[in-house]
Design an enzyme around this catalytic site. Structure first.
Site, PDB file in Angstrom:
ATOM      1  N   LEU A  81       0.500  -1.205  -0.242  1.00 41.00           N
ATOM      2  CA  LEU A  81      -0.016   0.369   0.403  1.00 41.00           C
ATOM      3  C   LEU A  81       0.544   1.018  -0.340  1.00 41.00           C
ATOM      4  O   LEU A  81       1.483   1.471   0.749  1.00 41.00           O
ATOM      5  CB  LEU A  81      -0.642   0.696   1.455  1.00 41.00           C
ATOM      6  CG  LEU A  81      -2.524  -1.593   1.138  1.00 41.00           C
ATOM      7  CD1 LEU A  81      -2.690  -0.907   3.096  1.00 41.00           C
ATOM      8  CD2 LEU A  81      -2.850  -1.291   0.385  1.00 41.00           C
ATOM      9  N   ASP A  82       0.330   2.296  -0.603  1.00 40.03           N
ATOM     10  CA  ASP A  82       1.078   3.232  -0.272  1.00 40.03           C
ATOM     11  C   ASP A  82       1.687   3.970   0.869  1.00 40.03           C
ATOM     12  O   ASP A  82       0.462   3.399   1.408  1.00 40.03           O
ATOM     13  CB  ASP A  82       0.766   4.514  -1.600  1.00 40.03           C
ATOM     14  CG  ASP A  82       0.256   4.261  -3.183  1.00 40.03           C
ATOM     15  OD1 ASP A  82       1.257   3.568  -3.413  1.00 40.03           O
ATOM     16  OD2 ASP A  82      -0.362   3.854  -3.917  1.00 40.03           O
ATOM     17  N   LYS A  83       2.114   5.035   0.345  1.00 37.11           N
ATOM     18  CA  LYS A  83       2.321   6.226   1.711  1.00 37.11           C
ATOM     19  C   LYS A  83       1.278   6.834   1.603  1.00 37.11           C
ATOM     20  O   LYS A  83       1.371   7.252   0.520  1.00 37.11           O
ATOM     21  CB  LYS A  83       3.375   6.090   1.959  1.00 37.11           C
ATOM     22  CG  LYS A  83       3.686   7.153   3.071  1.00 37.11           C
ATOM     23  CD  LYS A  83       4.836   8.328   3.578  1.00 37.11           C
ATOM     24  CE  LYS A  83       5.006   9.469   4.695  1.00 37.11           C
ATOM     25  NZ  LYS A  83       5.792   9.724   4.749  1.00 37.11           N
ATOM     26  N   THR A 100      -2.049   5.660   1.878  1.00 32.53           N
ATOM     27  CA  THR A 100      -3.286   4.898   2.167  1.00 32.53           C
ATOM     28  C   THR A 100      -2.890   3.813   3.072  1.00 32.53           C
ATOM     29  O   THR A 100      -1.824   3.226   3.948  1.00 32.53           O
ATOM     30  CB  THR A 100      -3.041   4.160   0.895  1.00 32.53           C
ATOM     31  OG1 THR A 100      -2.931   4.976  -0.235  1.00 32.53           O
ATOM     32  CG2 THR A 100      -3.957   3.234   0.481  1.00 32.53           C
TER      33      THR A 100
END
Length: 306
Positions: A137-139, A141
């Site tokens: 997961l992106d930073k 998110t």
């Protein structure tokens, strides 16, 4: 760990070789490690990101970010929101401000550092930067992701992702009002030609990317969506929603900042897969974080003019 940059100018003795093979010999590392460096954007050729298959040419300047990435990641006592755990896997609810794995400028404080402290050991696959990490997961998110403790669990989970048997659903608040009740975005994603740090829908050097969405609620200037990944490209939902001219609220990379939210309004709320050992389907959910809930409440108030 401290980042250093190594610069190499290609001469006649080094030209006409694949980039990954060149790095393997030049840095005395394995070919897998060389591919990791390239994949994770540690390597630039004439200040441009290239693939492992790039053939280095006379006069090119190769710059390599050289943190001590081939040492074992440092375990750190960082609190985790653990949703499920057994001897094979661990499912966590990641906070929006946490980075999943080590990358340039993020060698400590990541989910990997926290998991190594808690679990002691993760799958060898993905080492040294991503031990046990089968998806990310992106930073910015928040939400659910599963990490493999064993090599067998890692292999079986990766296969499920490749076979599209891995269920990943998100809650997103996007800008603007989407008129369609649901839809499928089938648009390939690759590096932006105007900004190599960003991704974009493009036909050149891209990968297939498919996102499904369903409208949950419409507001005066926003839409609440359930979004489901059919593929798992980096920044996929954020890029696809921006492509539709409905960027995720608070996404400063692909949209606009938001006064009440310090990150994108994107939360991985549901995760389902077949357990790598029991082969039984298991599913987990995570509630919407408080900061996104608060923004959602503000939007609802605005809708009704209260």
């Amino acid at each position: 760990m401290s980042d250093q940059i190594k610069t190499i100018v290609i001469d006649e003795t080094k030209a006409k070789e694949r980039l990954d093979l060149f790095l393997m010999k030049e840095l005395n590392i394995s070919r897998t490690q060389a591919k990791i460096l390239i994949r994770d954007d540690y390597v630039k050729v004439n200040d441009t990101l290239k693939k492992s298959s790039h053939i280095v040419r006379l006069g090119e300047i190769i710059s390599i970010v050289m943190p001590d990435i081939f040492e074992e990641a440092t375990p750190e006592n960082i609190p985790l929101n653990i949703v499920y755990e057994d001897k094979d896997i661990i499912v966590v609810n990641k906070s929006a401000d946490m980075v999943v794995h080590i990358a340039p400028g993020n060698s400590l404080g990541t989910l990997v550092n926290a998991l190594l402290y808690h679990c002691g050991k993760l799958s060898n696959f993905g080492k040294p930067l991503r031990p046990g990490i089968v998806h990310r997961l992106d930073k910015g998110t928040s939400g659910l992701l599963v990490v493999a403790k064993t090599d067998d669990a890692y292999s079986k989970l990766i296969k499920q992702i490749m076979d599209r048997k891995f269920a990943r659903k998100y809650i997103a608040i996007v800008e603007g009002v989407i008129e369609e009740n649901d839809g499928i975005i089938d648009a390939p994603i690759g590096r932006s030609t105007s900004d190599r740090k960003r991704l974009a829908v493009t036909s050149g050097k891209s990968k297939i990317a498919i996102t499904k969405f369903k409208v949950l609620e419409r507001f005066a200037e926003h839409t609440l969506l359930e979004v489901e990944l059919q593929t798992g490209r980096t920044h996929q939902i954020r890029v696809h929603m921006s492509y539709l001219k409905h960027p995720v609220l608070g996404d400063i990379t692909y949209g606009n900042p938001h006064i009440s939210l310090k990150h994108q309004a994107l939360h991985a709320y549901k995760l389902g897969f077949f357990h790598p050992q029991t082969e039984k389907y298991i599913e987990f959910t995570a509630p919407i974080p408080e900061d996104i809930s608060n923004v959602l409440a503000e939007i609802k108030i605005a809708k009704f003019g209260l």
